[in-house]
Design a protein around this motif. Structure first.
Motif, PDB file in Angstrom:
ATOM      1  N   UNK A 240      -9.914  35.376   7.160  1.00  0.00           N
ATOM      2  CA  UNK A 240      -8.997  34.696   8.061  1.00  0.00           C
ATOM      3  C   UNK A 240      -7.770  34.270   7.290  1.00  0.00           C
ATOM      4  N   UNK A 241      -6.618  34.509   7.891  1.00  0.00           N
ATOM      5  CA  UNK A 241      -5.380  34.142   7.213  1.00  0.00           C
ATOM      6  C   UNK A 241      -4.608  33.160   8.084  1.00  0.00           C
ATOM      7  N   UNK A 242      -3.952  32.200   7.441  1.00  0.00           N
ATOM      8  CA  UNK A 242      -3.218  31.183   8.186  1.00  0.00           C
ATOM      9  C   UNK A 242      -1.918  31.740   8.741  1.00  0.00           C
ATOM     10  N   UNK A 243      -1.517  31.239   9.896  1.00  0.00           N
ATOM     11  CA  UNK A 243      -0.203  31.575  10.434  1.00  0.00           C
ATOM     12  C   UNK A 243       0.858  31.129   9.435  1.00  0.00           C
ATOM     13  N   UNK A 244       1.986  31.832   9.402  1.00  0.00           N
ATOM     14  CA  UNK A 244       3.031  31.445   8.439  1.00  0.00           C
ATOM     15  C   UNK A 244       3.458  29.981   8.582  1.00  0.00           C
ATOM     16  N   UNK A 245       3.423  29.487   9.818  1.00  0.00           N
ATOM     17  CA  UNK A 245       3.834  28.092  10.019  1.00  0.00           C
ATOM     18  C   UNK A 245       2.867  27.113   9.364  1.00  0.00           C
ATOM     19  N   UNK A 246       1.652  27.554   9.147  1.00  0.00           N
ATOM     20  CA  UNK A 246       0.662  26.671   8.525  1.00  0.00           C
ATOM     21  C   UNK A 246       0.669  26.970   7.027  1.00  0.00           C
ATOM     22  N   UNK A 247       1.616  26.411   6.315  1.00  0.00           N
ATOM     23  CA  UNK A 247       1.746  26.793   4.908  1.00  0.00           C
ATOM     24  C   UNK A 247       1.653  25.594   3.987  1.00  0.00           C
ATOM     25  N   UNK A 248       1.586  25.875   2.700  1.00  0.00           N
ATOM     26  CA  UNK A 248       1.404  24.819   1.696  1.00  0.00           C
ATOM     27  C   UNK A 248       2.392  25.017   0.568  1.00  0.00           C
ATOM     28  N   UNK A 249       2.650  23.956  -0.173  1.00  0.00           N
ATOM     29  CA  UNK A 249       3.607  24.100  -1.276  1.00  0.00           C
ATOM     30  C   UNK A 249       3.029  24.785  -2.516  1.00  0.00           C
ATOM     31  N   UNK A 282      10.074  31.389  -0.252  1.00  0.00           N
ATOM     32  CA  UNK A 282       9.355  31.719  -1.479  1.00  0.00           C
ATOM     33  C   UNK A 282       8.605  30.535  -2.069  1.00  0.00           C
ATOM     34  N   UNK A 283       8.978  29.326  -1.699  1.00  0.00           N
ATOM     35  CA  UNK A 283       8.281  28.180  -2.274  1.00  0.00           C
ATOM     36  C   UNK A 283       7.161  27.675  -1.373  1.00  0.00           C
ATOM     37  N   UNK A 284       6.844  28.407  -0.344  1.00  0.00           N
ATOM     38  CA  UNK A 284       5.730  28.012   0.508  1.00  0.00           C
ATOM     39  C   UNK A 284       4.644  29.089   0.419  1.00  0.00           C
ATOM     40  N   UNK A 285       3.408  28.663   0.586  1.00  0.00           N
ATOM     41  CA  UNK A 285       2.301  29.601   0.398  1.00  0.00           C
ATOM     42  C   UNK A 285       1.336  29.531   1.575  1.00  0.00           C
ATOM     43  N   UNK A 286       0.805  30.680   1.966  1.00  0.00           N
ATOM     44  CA  UNK A 286      -0.143  30.653   3.073  1.00  0.00           C
ATOM     45  C   UNK A 286      -1.502  30.107   2.629  1.00  0.00           C
ATOM     46  N   UNK A 287      -2.296  29.696   3.600  1.00  0.00           N
ATOM     47  CA  UNK A 287      -3.678  29.306   3.345  1.00  0.00           C
ATOM     48  C   UNK A 287      -4.524  30.449   3.878  1.00  0.00           C
ATOM     49  N   UNK A 288      -5.470  30.921   3.102  1.00  0.00           N
ATOM     50  CA  UNK A 288      -6.279  32.026   3.600  1.00  0.00           C
ATOM     51  C   UNK A 288      -7.546  32.227   2.792  1.00  0.00           C
ATOM     52  N   UNK A 535       5.191  13.622   2.424  1.00  0.00           N
ATOM     53  CA  UNK A 535       5.802  13.565   1.100  1.00  0.00           C
ATOM     54  C   UNK A 535       4.744  13.337   0.018  1.00  0.00           C
ATOM     55  N   UNK A 536       3.893  12.357   0.236  1.00  0.00           N
ATOM     56  CA  UNK A 536       2.896  12.038  -0.790  1.00  0.00           C
ATOM     57  C   UNK A 536       1.909  13.190  -0.947  1.00  0.00           C
ATOM     58  N   UNK A 537       1.538  13.799   0.160  1.00  0.00           N
ATOM     59  CA  UNK A 537       0.594  14.925   0.071  1.00  0.00           C
ATOM     60  C   UNK A 537       1.198  16.079  -0.726  1.00  0.00           C
ATOM     61  N   UNK A 538       2.476  16.355  -0.437  1.00  0.00           N
ATOM     62  CA  UNK A 538       3.122  17.450  -1.160  1.00  0.00           C
ATOM     63  C   UNK A 538       3.252  17.138  -2.641  1.00  0.00           C
ATOM     64  N   UNK A 539       3.555  15.891  -2.942  1.00  0.00           N
ATOM     65  CA  UNK A 539       3.686  15.525  -4.349  1.00  0.00           C
ATOM     66  C   UNK A 539       2.333  15.630  -5.039  1.00  0.00           C
ATOM     67  N   UNK A 540       1.287  15.269  -4.327  1.00  0.00           N
ATOM     68  CA  UNK A 540      -0.059  15.414  -4.898  1.00  0.00           C
ATOM     69  C   UNK A 540      -0.332  16.884  -5.229  1.00  0.00           C
ATOM     70  N   UNK A 541       0.054  17.759  -4.321  1.00  0.00           N
ATOM     71  CA  UNK A 541      -0.143  19.194  -4.581  1.00  0.00           C
ATOM     72  C   UNK A 541       0.660  19.640  -5.799  1.00  0.00           C
ATOM     73  N   UNK A 562      10.243  18.845  -2.920  1.00  0.00           N
ATOM     74  CA  UNK A 562       9.161  18.282  -2.115  1.00  0.00           C
ATOM     75  C   UNK A 562       9.657  17.079  -1.339  1.00  0.00           C
ATOM     76  N   UNK A 563      10.455  16.241  -2.025  1.00  0.00           N
ATOM     77  CA  UNK A 563      10.946  15.036  -1.363  1.00  0.00           C
ATOM     78  C   UNK A 563      11.855  15.405  -0.206  1.00  0.00           C
ATOM     79  N   UNK A 564      12.779  16.327  -0.495  1.00  0.00           N
ATOM     80  CA  UNK A 564      13.757  16.677   0.530  1.00  0.00           C
ATOM     81  C   UNK A 564      13.070  17.253   1.767  1.00  0.00           C
ATOM     82  N   UNK A 565      11.974  17.950   1.519  1.00  0.00           N
ATOM     83  CA  UNK A 565      11.255  18.547   2.644  1.00  0.00           C
ATOM     84  C   UNK A 565      10.789  17.497   3.633  1.00  0.00           C
ATOM     85  N   UNK A 566      10.688  16.262   3.173  1.00  0.00           N
ATOM     86  CA  UNK A 566      10.184  15.222   4.064  1.00  0.00           C
ATOM     87  C   UNK A 566      11.228  14.162   4.353  1.00  0.00           C
TER      88      UNK A 566
END
Ligand SMILES: Nc1ncnc2c1ncn2[C@@H]1O[C@H](COP(=O)(O)OP(=O)(O)OP(=O)(O)O)[C@@H](O)[C@H]1O
Ligand SMILES: [Mg+2]
Length: 618
Positions: A240-249, A282-288, A535-541, A562-566
């Protein structure tokens, strides 16, 4: 003359342990793999002090007879290569090394009973000293207990982290193996907590798999996942692969398996990246989670002592299969068609929309060719850049499915008109509209400018952060109500440990029990509506990815992204005319604002001449 001598067995085992048993989680991995190889339907893992004081794995598999038990702790003794054929490995284990290695550096007890036996037997190995097998109480299956890991090799002991971190690693290992074995039930108990409790998933293969993935990765993944099922030349790819919108840093959410074995494989990672290249920044990654099954003859698993790496005989086949299957699945999910039309149109404009250098400030272009330019199948960089810019036009549908496609209301347009009429002319023009809550369209003296508000904001945050850190420090803004953000215990610990450095960057937080932090202040530049939680979740990642070796300042660029993203100017946030113009003026006043932190342009400019050519007027 130095004398060469044979090392005693125990030393050999300790050396092997150095490779195979890096930390408690590695021992857990070996023992759980043994249980799976033994056909277990239920596997229970117990940890004490993160596995350092005790780790045990109990299974209901086939068990061992007393003589077998004695052999199991001998070096290079295995039941898994019946024909001695290294090219035909159908089990997770095959080296016959795990148990003797663990026994060499700990106090190891194995208690086991087969169907045929009327009682269980046990064996003890203490720092390499093997005690005789004897009768013992115990049910069907095998229970392996490892006490005082590394007591015999104190040097290794020193490198272990706190128990929470070690325990988290062990949990990760079990969850990873559990994904590939949905019919097996798993628990992990850790000093009264039960961080893993997975019941056996029943039903058809795909249903069971998705059930297990949902149980491990969360319901959100389950809801955002597309099934993959493809086969080429006898190689099967499911998952199973995540939709592009469901991505991670980071790419930490990518789980790859070959013949039921969790692997880290660059070829597979590269193929995944390739498949998503058109859909994700390029700075976002799928979950799969992807599971590859192929004939054991076509893959070499004897590459790495911990068996986490593999080598494929036909690499092109594997890459092609993955890229093809993923692209197909993503297209079937309905995103692809919409992204190609605009890309082609804009690509045809390429030669004429090269950035203008006549402005009084210098938008910096990336000097090195962007990484995608090196991909063999990529078109020339400039073209690709425009295609990417074009992608941005379409992106809102993917990024902000629910955001209104808001053209500024008519009244606001008039207001903008008025401002434009009186304003002196600016290089980036006067804002006239915001489209899809993501793009600012501005009118310049002789053309139009389209700004990606998120990318621009990201750059502004970065430049401002650098400046403020060099000056009086980053300006902070207190939260009216401190926000508690729940995290993975390991993440919470990592973030807590860095609170000092984060405060220098304007983010004031502290640990809040285990598995949470409380945020009190945020960098003022992010604006009042900053998404603190995200923001905090992304920084944790980010921290998880970057490890302990770096100071945050060295990674300022990544942290700022990461900060700007939030921040409050991210994509999908409606802005009024004043806010838009303020952003444009800030861009003009900020060096390097013509590109975001990843080398993408933050705006494109079309001269009237370009537009006329586009419509065939010239
Ligand atoms: N939980 C278990 N249930 C039944 N048999 C087991 C179990 N654990 C180990 N064994 C037996 O002990 C043998 C040795 O185990 P060990 O883990 O040391 O080596 P391996 O699994 O064969 O290879 P590797 O070193 O690659 O793991 C196995 O081949 C298997 O026959
Ligand atoms: Mg083994």
């Amino acid at each position: 003359m130095p004398i060469i001598r044979r090392l005693p067995d125990n030393l050999v085992n300790q050396i092997a342990a150095g490779e195979v048993v890096e930390r408690p989680a590695a021992a857990v991995k070996e023992l759980v793999e043994n249980a799976l190889d033994a056909g277990a339907r239920r596997i229970d893992v117990t940890l004490r002090d993160g596995g350092k004081a005790l780790l045990s794995v109990a299974d209901d598999g086939c068990g061992m007879e007393p003589e077998q038990l004695a052999l199991s702790v001998e070096r290079h003794a295995t039941s898994k290569l019946p024909d001695g054929d290294l090219t035909d490995i159908r089990t997770l284990g095959f080296r016959g090394e795990a148990l003797p290695s663990i026994g060499a550096v700990s106090r190891l007890t194995i208690t086991s009973r087969t169907d045929a036996a009327d009682h269980a037997s046990a064996i003890l190995v203490e720092g390499g000293t093997v005690h005789p097998v004897g009768p013992a109480p115990g049910g069907l299956g095998t229970r392996v207990e490892v006490r005082d890991l590394f007591f015999a090799t104190p040097a290794r002991l020193k490198f272990l982290k706190g128990s929470r971190t070690e325990s988290q690693h062990a949990v990760d290992v079990v969850e990873r193996l559990a994904m590939a074995h949905p019919h097996v039930a798993f628990t992990v108990t850790d000093e009264g907590r039960t961080p893993v409790r997975l019941t056996s998933c029943t039903g058809e293969e795909e249903v069971a798999r998705l059930g297990r993935l949902g149980a491990v990765l969360g319901r959100e993944f389950q809801e955002n996942a597309i099934p993959v099922d493809a086969e080429r030349a006898g190689v099967r790819l499911v998952g199973h692969i995540g939709l592009p919108t469901y991505n991670k840093p980071t790419s930490a959410g990518q789980y790859l398996f070959v013949n039921g074995r969790p692997v880290k494989d660059r070829l597979m990672v590269g193929a995944v990246r390739g498949a998503y290249a058109d859909f994700l920044a390029r700075d976002r990654h799928p979950v799969l989670a992807l599971f590859l099954t192929l004939n054991p003859h076509d893959v070499d698993v004897n590459v790495h002592p911990a068996k986490t790496e593999v080598r494929f005989r036909d690499q092109a086949l594997i890459r092609g299969l993955i890229v093809g299957a993923l692209k197909h699945a993503l297209a079937a999910a309905g995103h692809r068609a919409s992204t190609t039309v605009a890309a082609d149109t804009l690509a045809s404009l390429t030669p004429r929309v090269a950035p203008q250098t006549s402005l009084f400030w210098e938008p910096q272009r990336p000097t090195a060719p962007p990484p995608y330019a090196q991909q063999h199948h990529a078109p020339p960089p400039v073209n690709r850049e425009m295609a990417e810019a074009a992608w941005q036009f379409q992106a809102p549908q993917m990024r902000t499915a629910s955001a209104p496609a808001d053209f500024a209301p008519a009244a606001r347009m008039e207001e903008a008109d008025a401002i434009a009429a009186t304003a002196p002319s600016f290089p980036l023009g006067a804002a006239r509209a915001q489209l899809h809550a993501t793009y600012i369209v501005a009118q310049t003296d002789n053309g139009i400018v389209i700004v990606d508000q998120h990318a621009a904001h990201e750059r502004l945050v970065y430049e401002r952060m650098k400046k403020e850190m060099l000056g009086d420090g980053v300006k902070r803004q207190g939260l009216l109500i401190p926000e508690v953000v729940e995290l993975d215990p390991a993440d919470a610990e990592r973030v807590g440990e860095r609170s000092h450095e984060l405060a220098e960057m304007g983010l004031v937080l502290e640990s809040f029990g285990s598995g949470a932090v409380v945020v009190r202040e945020v960098p003022a530049m992010l604006g009042a509506r900053a998404d603190v939680r995200g923001l905090v979740r992304d920084i944790a990642d980010e921290l998880a990815e970057m490890g302990d070796a770096h100071a945050l300042k060295e990674k300022l660029d990544a942290i700022c992204s990461r900060m700007a993203c939030h921040g409050s100017v991210r994509a999908g946030r409606p802005m009024n005319v004043e806010e838009m113009n303020a952003l444009l003026r800030q861009m003009e006043a900020t060096p390097h604002s013509g590109q975001c932190n990843h080398g993408r342009p933050t705006y494109v400019e079309l001269k009237l001449g370009d537009i006329e050519r586009l419509f065939g007027r010239r």
